[in-house]
Design a protein around this motif. Structure first.
Motif, PDB file in Angstrom:
ATOM      1  N   THR A 177       0.828  -1.200   0.000  1.00 58.53           N
ATOM      2  CA  THR A 177       0.000   0.000   0.000  1.00 58.53           C
ATOM      3  C   THR A 177       0.863   1.250   0.000  1.00 58.53           C
ATOM      4  O   THR A 177       0.619   2.178  -0.776  1.00 58.53           O
ATOM      5  N   THR A 178       1.860   1.284   0.869  1.00 64.92           N
ATOM      6  CA  THR A 178       2.686   2.483   1.012  1.00 64.92           C
ATOM      7  C   THR A 178       4.103   2.312   0.483  1.00 64.92           C
ATOM      8  O   THR A 178       4.724   3.293   0.077  1.00 64.92           O
ATOM      9  N   MET A 179       4.630   1.096   0.512  1.00 62.76           N
ATOM     10  CA  MET A 179       6.047   0.844   0.227  1.00 62.76           C
ATOM     11  C   MET A 179       6.918   1.872   0.932  1.00 62.76           C
ATOM     12  O   MET A 179       7.898   2.386   0.387  1.00 62.76           O
ATOM     13  N   ALA A 180       6.552   2.157   2.167  1.00 62.69           N
ATOM     14  CA  ALA A 180       7.254   3.144   2.979  1.00 62.69           C
ATOM     15  C   ALA A 180       7.738   2.466   4.257  1.00 62.69           C
ATOM     16  O   ALA A 180       6.960   2.275   5.187  1.00 62.69           O
ATOM     17  N   PRO A 181       9.002   2.077   4.338  1.00 65.09           N
ATOM     18  CA  PRO A 181       9.501   1.385   5.538  1.00 65.09           C
ATOM     19  C   PRO A 181       9.249   2.139   6.834  1.00 65.09           C
ATOM     20  O   PRO A 181       9.045   1.519   7.879  1.00 65.09           O
ATOM     21  N   ALA A 182       9.238   3.470   6.786  1.00 69.82           N
ATOM     22  CA  ALA A 182       8.987   4.230   8.013  1.00 69.82           C
ATOM     23  C   ALA A 182       7.577   3.979   8.539  1.00 69.82           C
ATOM     24  O   ALA A 182       7.351   3.930   9.754  1.00 69.82           O
ATOM     25  N   ILE A 183       6.619   3.804   7.644  1.00 69.75           N
ATOM     26  CA  ILE A 183       5.254   3.471   8.073  1.00 69.75           C
ATOM     27  C   ILE A 183       5.197   2.027   8.543  1.00 69.75           C
ATOM     28  O   ILE A 183       4.526   1.704   9.536  1.00 69.75           O
ATOM     29  N   ILE A 225       2.827  16.141   7.988  1.00 73.26           N
ATOM     30  CA  ILE A 225       2.557  17.186   8.972  1.00 73.26           C
ATOM     31  C   ILE A 225       1.951  16.550  10.212  1.00 73.26           C
ATOM     32  O   ILE A 225       1.416  15.439  10.158  1.00 73.26           O
ATOM     33  N   ALA A 226       2.026  17.252  11.331  1.00 70.54           N
ATOM     34  CA  ALA A 226       1.528  16.676  12.585  1.00 70.54           C
ATOM     35  C   ALA A 226       0.018  16.667  12.629  1.00 70.54           C
ATOM     36  O   ALA A 226      -0.601  15.679  13.047  1.00 70.54           O
ATOM     37  N   ASP A 227      -0.616  17.767  12.216  1.00 66.47           N
ATOM     38  CA  ASP A 227      -2.060  17.915  12.351  1.00 66.47           C
ATOM     39  C   ASP A 227      -2.576  18.719  11.173  1.00 66.47           C
ATOM     40  O   ASP A 227      -2.055  19.791  10.869  1.00 66.47           O
ATOM     41  N   ASP A 228      -3.619  18.212  10.518  1.00 67.95           N
ATOM     42  CA  ASP A 228      -4.124  18.908   9.333  1.00 67.95           C
ATOM     43  C   ASP A 228      -5.001  20.113   9.680  1.00 67.95           C
ATOM     44  O   ASP A 228      -5.506  20.792   8.789  1.00 67.95           O
ATOM     45  N   ALA A 229      -5.173  20.401  10.977  1.00 69.91           N
ATOM     46  CA  ALA A 229      -5.924  21.591  11.368  1.00 69.91           C
ATOM     47  C   ALA A 229      -5.029  22.820  11.488  1.00 69.91           C
ATOM     48  O   ALA A 229      -5.516  23.941  11.627  1.00 69.91           O
ATOM     49  N   ASP A 230      -3.709  22.629  11.437  1.00 66.70           N
ATOM     50  CA  ASP A 230      -2.783  23.746  11.591  1.00 66.70           C
ATOM     51  C   ASP A 230      -2.719  24.581  10.320  1.00 66.70           C
ATOM     52  O   ASP A 230      -2.846  24.063   9.203  1.00 66.70           O
ATOM     53  N   THR A 231      -2.473  25.865  10.479  1.00 67.58           N
ATOM     54  CA  THR A 231      -2.225  26.750   9.348  1.00 67.58           C
ATOM     55  C   THR A 231      -0.732  26.785   9.059  1.00 67.58           C
ATOM     56  O   THR A 231       0.080  26.970   9.965  1.00 67.58           O
ATOM     57  N   ASP A 232      -0.377  26.578   7.793  1.00 70.92           N
ATOM     58  CA  ASP A 232       1.013  26.475   7.344  1.00 70.92           C
ATOM     59  C   ASP A 232       1.843  25.635   8.305  1.00 70.92           C
ATOM     60  O   ASP A 232       2.821  26.099   8.915  1.00 70.92           O
ATOM     61  N   PRO A 233       1.486  24.371   8.452  1.00 69.33           N
ATOM     62  CA  PRO A 233       2.137  23.519   9.449  1.00 69.33           C
ATOM     63  C   PRO A 233       3.600  23.254   9.123  1.00 69.33           C
ATOM     64  O   PRO A 233       4.023  23.269   7.955  1.00 69.33           O
ATOM     65  N   VAL A 234       4.361  22.994  10.159  1.00 67.27           N
ATOM     66  CA  VAL A 234       5.737  22.536  10.002  1.00 67.27           C
ATOM     67  C   VAL A 234       5.712  21.101   9.485  1.00 67.27           C
ATOM     68  O   VAL A 234       4.911  20.271   9.930  1.00 67.27           O
ATOM     69  N   VAL A 235       6.570  20.802   8.545  1.00 65.91           N
ATOM     70  CA  VAL A 235       6.715  19.432   8.049  1.00 65.91           C
ATOM     71  C   VAL A 235       7.574  18.664   9.041  1.00 65.91           C
ATOM     72  O   VAL A 235       8.737  19.029   9.292  1.00 65.91           O
ATOM     73  N   VAL A 236       7.002  17.616   9.640  1.00 64.16           N
ATOM     74  CA  VAL A 236       7.691  16.892  10.707  1.00 64.16           C
ATOM     75  C   VAL A 236       8.421  15.645  10.205  1.00 64.16           C
ATOM     76  O   VAL A 236       9.205  15.035  10.933  1.00 64.16           O
ATOM     77  N   ASP A 237       8.144  15.241   8.971  1.00 59.28           N
ATOM     78  CA  ASP A 237       8.843  14.102   8.407  1.00 59.28           C
ATOM     79  C   ASP A 237       8.781  14.194   6.889  1.00 59.28           C
ATOM     80  O   ASP A 237       7.902  14.871   6.325  1.00 59.28           O
ATOM     81  N   LEU A 238       9.709  13.518   6.251  1.00 58.82           N
ATOM     82  CA  LEU A 238       9.733  13.423   4.800  1.00 58.82           C
ATOM     83  C   LEU A 238       9.856  11.941   4.482  1.00 58.82           C
ATOM     84  O   LEU A 238      10.899  11.321   4.709  1.00 58.82           O
ATOM     85  N   LEU A 239       8.775  11.377   4.017  1.00 56.46           N
ATOM     86  CA  LEU A 239       8.633   9.931   3.892  1.00 56.46           C
ATOM     87  C   LEU A 239       9.140   9.476   2.523  1.00 56.46           C
ATOM     88  O   LEU A 239       8.759  10.026   1.493  1.00 56.46           O
ATOM     89  N   ARG A 240       9.975   8.450   2.505  1.00 55.77           N
ATOM     90  CA  ARG A 240      10.504   7.884   1.263  1.00 55.77           C
ATOM     91  C   ARG A 240       9.748   6.619   0.919  1.00 55.77           C
ATOM     92  O   ARG A 240       9.542   5.751   1.767  1.00 55.77           O
ATOM     93  N   THR A 241       9.314   6.496  -0.331  1.00 59.34           N
ATOM     94  CA  THR A 241       8.675   5.273  -0.795  1.00 59.34           C
ATOM     95  C   THR A 241       9.639   4.519  -1.717  1.00 59.34           C
ATOM     96  O   THR A 241      10.560   5.114  -2.295  1.00 59.34           O
ATOM     97  N   TYR A 242       9.380   3.219  -1.890  1.00 59.91           N
ATOM     98  CA  TYR A 242      10.271   2.357  -2.674  1.00 59.91           C
ATOM     99  C   TYR A 242       9.473   1.509  -3.652  1.00 59.91           C
ATOM    100  O   TYR A 242       9.434   0.287  -3.551  1.00 59.91           O
ATOM    101  N   PHE A 243       8.819   2.154  -4.586  1.00 60.92           N
ATOM    102  CA  PHE A 243       8.063   1.433  -5.612  1.00 60.92           C
ATOM    103  C   PHE A 243       8.977   1.079  -6.774  1.00 60.92           C
ATOM    104  O   PHE A 243       9.983   1.727  -7.001  1.00 60.92           O
TER     105      PHE A 243
END
Length: 429
Positions: A75-81, A411-429
């Motif tokens: 589904t994600t091919m994202a080891p972090a998930i 992002i941590a919460d989708d209710a925030d305005t201009d949220p800080v990016v808390v992670d950058l997820l890598r996929t391996y498809f």
């Protein structure tokens, strides 16, 4: 231990990433506390708090029913998930292809189910070498014919592995996908496995989702009937002593649409103490639950249909209005290369003047078509939507959303305005 997750760096040529990510490690980039507004459109965005809630919800549900979870990693091919799911108690990770299996091994997953027949000689040789190199690695593969058993045995005879490969006999159904089409055929496959010095029988497997695509009474009857046949196959193999010498048997089914039926029908087979003669683990394999969606799975998930506390979609896309050539039409800069469309078109939800800016609901709008790089957005002719604004899109089918992106901001919460990016997820498809 370092894994592939730690080694990759973003590049300025990667889609939608800001210049500040170029050449930095993910940790270095995140230390700069980048804001969502620094990214370009189109953009796929994940919400960490929603992912955590979905993972926790499924873990609690499985624990309450005495079944184990091997979520489908494709589904994600994202080891972090995957690591989030494992930390929440998942038994292991399921994959679909030898290349996906290599990603799982390289990212440190120790229990892996390949929900497919492993007959590719290169893939089979690599798996055998990985098992020989790591006594703690566990890999389960599927097999559905005597021909497949013979093909695997021939390759492994040349490899001469120190450890046999554990396989599960896959039961299918007429007009379904792979799998032996009836119980006698499946039992013959089990006998062929028992006769192979390179293989060991580890249980039975199947996929009920190939038999239905909705939650109508007829569809659910077909699913439950098939699961009853899978349970009967397991009981027949127990009765025939087919699992002799196996330390633990696995019975596995369950995609993201009918895992409640799987738990109901197959759950009673779980026998961790081996009271019936052999310890038995029932493994569910849903993959979409971790991200969920605003489309197909929102409608068919058991948590939406029957069990309350529905999951939430952890993914949304942002697309920019690039043209409004007619009063009732706007064109967005996201298309088939950016958003899924195979299980329903994107759903317009919110509009903002800029990415990360304050949002307002976008009502009376509909995506009617997608080209390679554009969405056709039908709107009220009186709408004030204008070129340069951004639209948040709800998406259907996480599997074909993730495969379009190598790097996905979280992002941590989708209710925030201009949220800080808390992670950058890598996929391996």
């Amino acid at each position: 231990m370092a894994t592939i997750v730690d080694a990759r760096r973003p590049d300025a040529l990667d889609k939608s990433l800001p210049v500040a990510a170029d050449g930095a490690t993910v940790a270095e980039f995140l230390a700069r506390r980048p804001r969502l507004s620094a990214f370009s459109t189109p953009l796929l965005v994940l919400t960490s708090s929603v992912i955590d809630a979905n993972v926790s919800r499924m873990a609690r549900w499985c624990a309450a029913r005495g079944v184990d979870l091997a979520p489908h990693g494709k589904t994600t091919m994202a080891p972090a998930i995957w690591q989030r799911q494992l930390r929440a108690g998942a038994w292991g990770i399921t994959v679909a292809t030898p290349s996906q299996l290599r990603v799982a091994v390289a990212s440190g997953v120790r229990r892996i189910q390949l929900a497919n027949a492993l007959v590719d000689p290169v893939g089979l040789t690599r798996v055998s070498a990985a098992l020989d190199a790591d006594a703690g690695l566990q890999v389960l593969s599927w097999v559905d014919s005597v021909d497949a058993v013979e093909a695997m045995s021939t390759v492994l005879a040349g490899v001469r592995p120190r450890r046999p490969l554990t396989v599960l006999v896959e039961l299918g159904a007429p007009s379904g996908r792979t799998g032996a089409r009836d119980l006698p055929t499946a039992q013959a496959v089990a006998a062929a496995v028992a006769a192979s010095p390179a293989l060991v029988l580890g249980g039975v497997s199947g996929y009920e989702g190939a038999l239905a695509h909705d939650a109508s009474p007829g569809a659910l009857d077909a699913v439950r009937g098939y699961l009853g046949d899978l349970a009967a196959l397991h009981r027949a193999l127990v009765g025939a002593g087919a699992y002799a010498g196996t330390s633990e048997v696995v019975v596995t089914a369950g995609g993201s649409a009918y895992f409640d039926d799987v738990a109901d029908v197959l759950g009673p087979l779980a026998d961790p103490a081996g009271a019936a003669g052999v310890p038995t683990r029932v493994l569910l394999r849903p993959g979409a639950y971790v991200i969920h969606d605003d489309g197909f799975y929102r409608g068919i998930s058991p948590f939406s249909r029957d069990h309350g506390e529905p999951l939430r979609s952890a993914m949304h896309a942002w697309a920019r209005v690039v043209s409004r050539p007619e009063p009732a039409l706007a064109l967005l800069d996201a298309g088939k290369r950016d958003v899924p469309f195979d299980e329903g078109l994107p759903e317009p939800q919110l509009v903002a003047d800029q990415l990360g800016g304050p949002v307002t609901p976008l009502s009376g709008a509909e995506i009617t078509a997608v080209n390679d790089q554009h969405c056709f957005l039908r709107i009220d002719p009186a709408s004030t939507l204008r070129v340069g604004q951004v639209v948040r899109l709800g998406l259907s089918h996480p599997c074909t959303a993730f495969d379009k992106w190598q790097w996905i901001p979280v992002i941590a919460d989708d209710a925030d305005t201009d949220p800080v990016v808390v992670d950058l997820l890598r996929t391996y498809f």
